[in-house]
Design an enzyme around this catalytic site. Structure first.
Site, PDB file in Angstrom:
ATOM      1  N   HIS A 208      -5.614  -6.091  -4.650  1.00 20.92           N
ATOM      2  CA  HIS A 208      -5.586  -7.343  -3.890  1.00 20.92           C
ATOM      3  C   HIS A 208      -6.481  -7.272  -2.659  1.00 20.92           C
ATOM      4  CE1 HIS A 208      -2.727  -6.091  -0.633  1.00 20.92           C
ATOM      5  NE2 HIS A 208      -2.156  -5.351  -1.562  1.00 20.92           N
TER       6      HIS A 208
ATOM      7  N   ASP B 239      -4.374  -0.652   2.183  1.00 18.17           N
ATOM      8  CA  ASP B 239      -3.563  -1.687   1.550  1.00 18.17           C
ATOM      9  C   ASP B 239      -4.220  -3.048   1.778  1.00 18.17           C
ATOM     10  OD1 ASP B 239      -1.479  -3.030   0.319  1.00 18.17           O
ATOM     11  OD2 ASP B 239      -0.103  -2.872   2.019  1.00 18.17           O
TER      12      ASP B 239
ATOM     13  N   GLU C  96      -1.273 -11.405  -2.193  1.00 16.75           N
ATOM     14  CA  GLU C  96      -0.271 -10.462  -2.711  1.00 16.75           C
ATOM     15  C   GLU C  96       0.797 -10.158  -1.679  1.00 16.75           C
ATOM     16  OE1 GLU C  96       1.695  -6.602  -3.424  1.00 16.75           O
ATOM     17  OE2 GLU C  96       0.392  -7.172  -1.762  1.00 16.75           O
ATOM     18  N   GLU C  97       0.381  -9.986  -0.423  1.00 20.61           N
ATOM     19  CA  GLU C  97       1.303  -9.516   0.600  1.00 20.61           C
ATOM     20  C   GLU C  97       2.416 -10.506   0.921  1.00 20.61           C
ATOM     21  OE1 GLU C  97       1.531  -6.648   1.489  1.00 20.61           O
ATOM     22  OE2 GLU C  97      -0.398  -5.636   1.645  1.00 20.61           O
TER      23      GLU C  97
ATOM     24  N   ASP D 237      -2.494  -0.185  -5.754  1.00 21.99           N
ATOM     25  CA  ASP D 237      -1.927  -0.797  -4.552  1.00 21.99           C
ATOM     26  C   ASP D 237      -1.056   0.188  -3.776  1.00 21.99           C
ATOM     27  OD1 ASP D 237      -1.269  -2.636  -2.637  1.00 21.99           O
ATOM     28  OD2 ASP D 237       0.161  -3.751  -3.863  1.00 21.99           O
TER      29      ASP D 237
ATOM     30  N   HIS E 284       1.325  -1.565   6.484  1.00 21.92           N
ATOM     31  CA  HIS E 284       1.564  -2.807   7.230  1.00 21.92           C
ATOM     32  C   HIS E 284       1.543  -2.593   8.743  1.00 21.92           C
ATOM     33  CE1 HIS E 284       3.902  -4.705   3.571  1.00 21.92           C
ATOM     34  NE2 HIS E 284       2.647  -4.346   3.275  1.00 21.92           N
TER      35      HIS E 284
END
Length: 618
Positions: free
Chosen positions: A395, A407, A441-442, A469, A561
């Site tokens: 992604h 990520d 995606e997130e 991922d 994140h």
């Protein structure tokens, strides 16, 4: 479609699929364990009773595999998979040790399939050389670095994400691909706004203390005045129920013990609604990591709307007391933010000392109208079966912090190297290789879910899905969710990678991928990703003190994140090795004569038992 940030009426499909995979599957040892202990027991039954059930299940796998093989008349559907000798797991770098079983996986394949594999051997070797010593060496790293340094983070709904997708299109066309197109997706637009958190009481060194924080995605804001209140620290949902009489008008901090990501995620998703049920005015959660180096971790949260019951609770790998079941239609939506693991522990200690804790929280978060975005698709058409597809993907979006390098820009460019290598080497897979850069995606695998709605009628034509991922660390091989016949075939393919230390293929019955999760769970399509370990082992110096090598990486969740998700974590040799591993498996999957079978996914334990029952391995 928009992100479903509520959990309604006990329906299972209200949890974003990438979190379902985290919560339900990735920490699960095996699908067999669920079968054996389906009565809710603790596993202390007589071993003979358990073994009987395991053998019955494995015999079923074996028979199913043999039936499939007979249907294809030995043309690519092997009956059994080969077990991995756990003592032979490859260490980071180097060459894989020789197999200790009597025969390599390729020797167990039907003769016709062995001939197919021999026929593609030269192409597979070319792919390995391309990535590790040829034109592709270092390319995934260089392109990732340019991409994230140019665009930074790429949050869903932002103009920056769309600009980065435009750049991808230009890059793909510069590489000579003509078959590149976009597929439209309507995505949510959540804006963080200004935010801060301050510890007002107790004073530390006669001063207030700033608490580093990140609002959780799709949280409501606090309003201009913010929220100032006493804090109640709880360690679990059970603890919340026990202390529910203390919660009204307070800020609840969930300081749960870190175990695994999937086991801790329910606090991020459900914490706000559960605390609001008892009158809390805001929620803080400790960041989802073992420790966070004073760096908070964000992620999506949700609000329960309607009935939450036992059926709803099945989505979460957590102990949810029945006292929290009920109708949430009238429960307020309260602000929710993450603080660092270190600060959460500090507040816990203060509470244990009997100190009054007061925090002031400001969040300018807003949920705006949906905006358009797109998945980016590039293909190499199959030479013989163009309507059959092997999908590789990653992604392009990220959270609104850091660079989004691990990520998921780095893994996405590694995945893209598959189709680029095949094109540059002018190889001819029998079925189509399709690379997808997912959007959104997130925030709930929105791009993946839209793709499923648009393409679910094509599910039977998808032979395998490959998704990256989880960052890129030191690859040891591949992780595969499949039945025993497909596992055996891919282990045979993996033998090509022994010379770079990447031949292992681990059976992972719990892996579902994120964006392709709906295809995998609904249609049992084989799913593969790179298996890897971080460079996280300290070196011991001659004076007995520990030190860390320059390429130390630590755990994926150190960076997940956060502002720390940046290029410094990625390393070119690891990305090249990952590209080689994924390219070999993707090209082979696209080049076997027959599409892969879709039986019950097996675990390592199940695979070994299938072989033992079949008598193939002596």
């Amino acid at each position: 479609m928009s992100y479903r940030n509520t959990i309604e009426d006990g329906e299972d499909d209200n949890v974003p699929l990438h979190e379902k995979a985290n919560i339900q599957g990735r920490s699960r040892a095996s699908i067999l364990s669920k079968f054996v202990f389906q009565d809710g027991s603790d596993g202390n039954e007589e071993k003979s009773f358990k073994l009987k059930h395991v053998i019955l299940l494995c015999c079923g796998c074996f028979v199913l595999g043999c039936v499939v093989a007979s249907l294809f008349q030995g043309s690519g559907r092997a009956c059994v998979g080969a077990a991995v000798d756990q003592s032979q797991l490859v260490q980071p770098g180097g060459v894989d040790p020789p197999a200790t079983h009597d025969h390599p996986s390729s020797a167990l394949l039907p003769p016709k399939v062995q001939e197919e594999l021999k026929g593609m051997k030269s192409d597979l070797e070319k792919l390995v050389d391309y990535h590790t010593a040829g034109a592709g060496k270092g390319m995934a790293y260089k392109r990732t670095a340019d991409f994230v340094d140019r665009f930074g983070h790429r949050f869903t709904g932002s103009a920056n994400l769309e600009s980065s997708i435009d750049h991808l299109e230009s890059l793909i066309k510069e590489d000579g691909f003509e078959d590149v197109h976009f597929e439209s997706v309507s995505v949510p637009r959540w804006v963080r706004g200004n935010e801060n958190c301050q510890l007002l009481m107790p004073l530390i060194g006669n001063a207030t203390k700033k608490l580093p924080m990140l609002g959780l995605g799709f949280s409501v804001g606090t309003g201009e005045g913010g929220v100032t209140s006493e804090v109640v620290v709880v360690s679990s949902f059970e603890d919340l129920v026990t202390r529910s009489a203390e919660v009204r008008g307070k800020i609840v901090l969930f300081n749960f013990p870190w175990t695994k990501y999937g086991e801790c995620t329910p606090y991020r998703y459900l914490g706000a609604s559960f605390a609001a049920k008892y009158g809390a005015v805001a929620v803080l959660i400790r960041s989802l990591a073992a420790f966070s180096l004073s760096t908070p971790h964000t992620g999506s949260m949700g609000y329960i709307k309607g009935i939450f019951n036992a059926n709803s609770a099945k989505n979460y790998n957590a102990q949810i007391p029945e006292a929290l079941f009920g109708d949430y239609a009238e429960v307020a939506k309260i602000p929710s933010a993450a603080i660092t693991a270190e600060d959460a522990a500090m507040l816990q200690r203060m509470q244990e000392r009997g100190q009054k804790i007061v925090v002031q929280l400001h969040m300018g978060a807003q949920l705006l109208s949906d905006v358009p975005s797109r998945n980016t698709v590039v293909e190499i058409k199959g030479s013989k079966y163009p309507n059959e597809v092997v999908i590789v993907s990653g992604h392009v979006d990220s959270w609104d912090v850091g660079q989004g390098a691990i990520d998921d820009a780095g893994p996405s460019f590694v995945a893209y190297q598959v189709v680029k290598a095949v094109k540059d080497l002018r190889l001819k897979p029998k079925r189509t290789l399709r690379m997808i850069f997912w959007t959104a995606e997130e925030v709930g695998v929105v791009g993946g879910l839209q793709y499923y709605e648009d393409h679910k009628s094509e599910a039977e034509q998808i032979s395998m899905v490959i998704e990256l991922d989880y960052g890129i660390f030191t690859p040891t091989g591949a992780s595969l969710r499949s039945d025993a016949p497909t596992l055996l075939m891919m282990r045979a393919v993996g033998e090509t990678l022994a010379r770079i230390g990447g031949s292992q293929v681990f059976a992972d019955a719990g892996f579902t991928t994120s964006d392709m999760g709906k295809f995998v769970s609904s249609h049992q399509i084989p799913a593969l990703t790179v298996a890897q370990v971080p460079n996280g082992i300290g070196q011991v110096r001659q004076d007995g003190k520990s030190a860390f090598p320059q390429d130390f990486q630590g755990d994926y969740f150190f960076y997940h994140h956060t502002e720390a998700d940046n290029m410094l974590v990625l390393q070119p040799p690891q990305m090249d090795k990952a590209a080689a591993i994924i390219s070999v498996h993707a090209f082979a999957a696209a080049s076997f004569e027959n599409i892969f079978s879709r039986g019950l996914p097996v675990s390592e334990e199940g695979t070994a038992m299938c072989i033992a029952v079949s008598g193939v391995c002596k």
